[in-house]
Each structure stands twice: as structure tokens, then as C-alpha cells.
Design an enzyme around this catalytic site. Sequence first.
Site: not given
Length: 209
Positions: A40, A44, A68, A128
Site C-alpha cells: 500500500e 501523502r 489514503t 479497513k
Amino acid sequence: MQSLDILNAGRIIPVMVVEEAQNAVPLARALVQGGIKVLEITLRTKEALEAIKQISQEVPEAIVGAGTVLNAIDFKKAQVAGAKFAISPGLIPALAQMSKDSPIPLIPGVASASEVMLALEFGLKSLKFFPAQAAGGVATLKSFAGPFKEVFFCPTGGISLENMGAYLKLDNVLCVGGSWLAPKELVQAKEWPKITAIAQRSVAVAQDI
């Protein structure tokens, strides 16, 4: 691949912050060598999409996705970059709706029963659990098992090598996510063998659970 396939592909998903695109491929290869298959890359940093692109092209044995993901625009950019899946810290209807027409699955973040129910409204059952430790940890996931028997989770947020076992023992947890596999200082120093060793140790611990 479906979202359930992603969660079943490995017991650990590293949460990776790639600040320099040149580190993406060697980092991915170090983790794959250590037995980690699903990666993953969090959106960011400005290099995140380029990192996903490079890994998808140069490390075919890895299943690389974007983390994200905050909105439909992020989702589309991740898909174009070559992400095989998208993970969001929460769930909004616009993102869920877009994922229904996409070839890549969305694994949305949830922290409450109401959010799990919202995910189910969109047919999303692989989720998640975030932020795992702050949202009640193992106790909360145990409480979810009763009303949400068809839902499976990847807890992320406060997960470490020391506490991941408590999560992986739960029947509704397929894998865990964490940043301990790719420490910032080791990535910056390009200490790829050390990262491989962390991955190998982590995988060995997970397999014994």
C-alpha cells in the site's frame, strides 16, 4: 482482483510513505523478497503516484495499491497510475459509488457499526478498520463479529509486530496493515537488506499465529 482477494493475498500489508520515487522499486523488491506481496503506497507525498506507476511496471510480482484515497479524484488518479486496489481511511458515498464502476476494488476504512452498515449498503464487505487501536482495537472487532458475519477486516493504525498477533487470531481479520515494515530511516539510508529482514521476521510471526 476483488477486495477479498487483496486481503487474502498476505497476512501483512505494509503502509508505505514514499518521499522519493527512486526508492519505490528497490523498496518494493526488498519487501517482496521478504515475503510481502501486497503493498500500500499512501497518497501523502507528491511522489506517491509515480511510485505506484514504477512498482506496477517493474515489480510485477507485487500487488501494489494506493492508500489514503480521500475522494473520487484520488481514486481515478490511483487507477491511472496502475494501482490494483484503493484503500481509504473512511467512506463517503461518492467514493463508494465510483468504485462500483471501477475495475479496481475499494477497501474503505470504518471505525463504527454505522460505518460498517454504510459500507454494506454499497456492497462492500472487505474493510479497513481504522484507526484500529484508537477505535477500540481487538474488543471492537470482536463485537463486530456478531452482527456483521460476512464482513472481513484489515486493521490499520497503531498495529505493530508486537500486537498484530492479537488481531490476526480473530476470525473476521484476514490481515493487518502497518508502517513498521518500511521505517523511514531505513528507506532514506537505502538499507534494503534490513527491510527484507524485517519483512521476513514479520511474515514468520504471522505464519505462526
